[in-house]
Design an enzyme around this catalytic site. Structure first.
Site, short mmCIF file in Angstrom:
data_model
loop_
_atom_site.label_atom_id
_atom_site.label_comp_id
_atom_site.label_asym_id
_atom_site.label_seq_id
_atom_site.Cartn_x
_atom_site.Cartn_y
_atom_site.Cartn_z
N TYR A 28 0.83 -1.21 0.00
CA TYR A 28 0.00 0.00 0.00
C TYR A 28 0.86 1.26 0.00
O TYR A 28 0.48 2.29 -0.54
CB TYR A 28 -0.95 -0.03 1.19
CG TYR A 28 -2.21 0.77 0.98
CD1 TYR A 28 -3.01 0.56 -0.14
CD2 TYR A 28 -2.60 1.73 1.90
CE1 TYR A 28 -4.17 1.29 -0.33
CE2 TYR A 28 -3.77 2.47 1.71
CZ TYR A 28 -4.54 2.25 0.59
OH TYR A 28 -5.69 2.97 0.40
N LYS A 44 -3.70 8.29 2.96
CA LYS A 44 -4.95 8.07 3.68
C LYS A 44 -4.85 8.57 5.13
O LYS A 44 -5.86 9.03 5.70
CB LYS A 44 -5.33 6.59 3.65
CG LYS A 44 -5.73 6.07 2.27
CD LYS A 44 -6.94 6.78 1.71
CE LYS A 44 -7.45 6.11 0.43
NZ LYS A 44 -8.59 6.83 -0.18
#
Length: 257
Positions: free
Chosen positions: A153, A160
Site C-alpha cells: 500500500y 490516507k
C-alpha cells in the site's frame, strides 16, 4: 431517508466501484444525485450509471484542475441551487509508488498521491462550501492502511493518514454551520482502483478467512453505511472514521509478510 436531499458524488468509475454503491444506496433512499466524470474516456461509463440511477446531470471534473472545480460549482448552482451532501471517492498514486520499499518513493510520486488523494478533498469542499446547505454532510473514503502497515500500500497509506487527519480539522472548521465531515474506511473490495495493489487477491483471501464475519464487505454494505452518514440520522456524528469491514480491523493483515 434522503427524500428531498441533493448531493454530489465524485469518483464513480463503473458499477463495481464503492462510489457506485454509495450512489445507488442514496438514490434508493430518494436523494437527487449529481455525478462527475474525469475525462471523455470515462464519460460513457458514468453516463450508464447516471441512466440507471435517474441522474439528471453529469459534469466533467478533473480534481487537479481548479477551474473545473469552480465550473462544477457554477453548474450545480445553476441546475440545482444548493446541495446537502458531498461524497469524495477519489484516490491515486503512480503504480511504481505501490511496490518496493516505501522509503524509495520519489518526490513526484509522493506529491501526486497527496494532491489527488488528499488535497482534492480539501479543495472541492473549499470551493463548493458556498453552495452547501447548513447541516450538510461531507464524506470521503479511507482504508486501514492509514493506521496500520498493509503490504504494497506504501504511499497510499500515508496519503490516507493525511486524509483522515483532514477529516478532523475540516469537521471543526465547518461545525459552526452544522456541516458534518466523516470518512468510511472500508475493508478490501475488488474494484478498479484496488487492482493496482500488489497481491490484492491475497489480501481478499486473508480477510475472508480471518474476519469475524468470514466474508469480505460489499459495495452495497458500504453504500448503506454511507447513506446513514449522509442522512439526518447521523446529525450528531462528525470528525469520525467509520470502519465498514466485516471485522477486518479486528484481525487485520499481519504487520510483516
Amino acid at each position: 431517508m434522503l427524500k428531498g436531499k441533493k448531493g454530489l458524488i465524485i469518483g464513480v468509475a463503473n458499477n463495481k466501484s464503492i462510489a457506485y454503491g454509495i450512489a445507488k444506496a442514496c438514490a434508493n433512499q430518494g436523494a437527487d444525485i449529481i455525478l462527475t466524470y474525469q475525462n471523455e474516456k470515462l464519460q460513457s461509463r458514468v453516463q450508464k450509471v447516471a441512466d440507471e440511477l435517474g441522474v439528471k446531470h453529469i459534469y466533467p471534473l478533473d480534481v487537479t484542475n481548479e477551474q473545473e472545480i469552480l465550473a462544477l460549482k457554477d453548474n450545480i448552482q445553476k441546475d440545482y441551487g444548493n446541495i446537502d451532501f458531498i461524497v469524495h471517492a477519489v484516490a491515486f498514486a503512480p503504480k511504481e509508488a505501490l511496490s518496493g520499499r516505501f522509503i524509495d518513493v520519489t518526490k513526484d510520486a509522493f506529491s501526486i498521491a497527496m494532491q489527488i488523494s488528499v488535497y482534492s478533498f480539501i479543495e472541492v469542499v473549499q470551493k463548493l462550501e458556498p453552495i452547501l446547505n447548513d447541516n450538510a454532510s461531507i464524506l470521503t473514503l479511507s482504508y486501514l492502511g492509514a493506521v496500520r502497515y498493509i503490504p504494497h500500500y506504501n504511499v497510499m497509506g500515508v496519503a490516507k493518514a493525511a486524509l483522515e487527519s483532514s477529516v478532523r480539522y475540516m469537521a471543526v472548521d465547518l461545525g459552526s454551520r452544522g456541516i458534518r465531515v466523516n470518512a468510511i474506511s472500508a475493508g478490501p473490495i475488488k474494484t478498479l482502483a484496488a487492482s493496482g495493489i500488489g497481491d490484492f487477491r491475497k489480501i481478499l483471501s486473508y480477510n475472508e478467512e480471518n474476519s469475524p464475519l468470514r466474508k469480505n464487505v460489499t459495495i452495497e454494505e458500504v453504500g448503506n453505511s454511507a447513506m446513514y452518514l449522509l442522512s439526518d440520522l447521523s446529525s450528531g456524528v462528525t470528525g469520525e472514521i467509520h470502519y465498514v469491514d466485516s471485522g477486518y480491523n479486528v484481525t487485520g493483515m499481519p504487520i510483516v509478510e
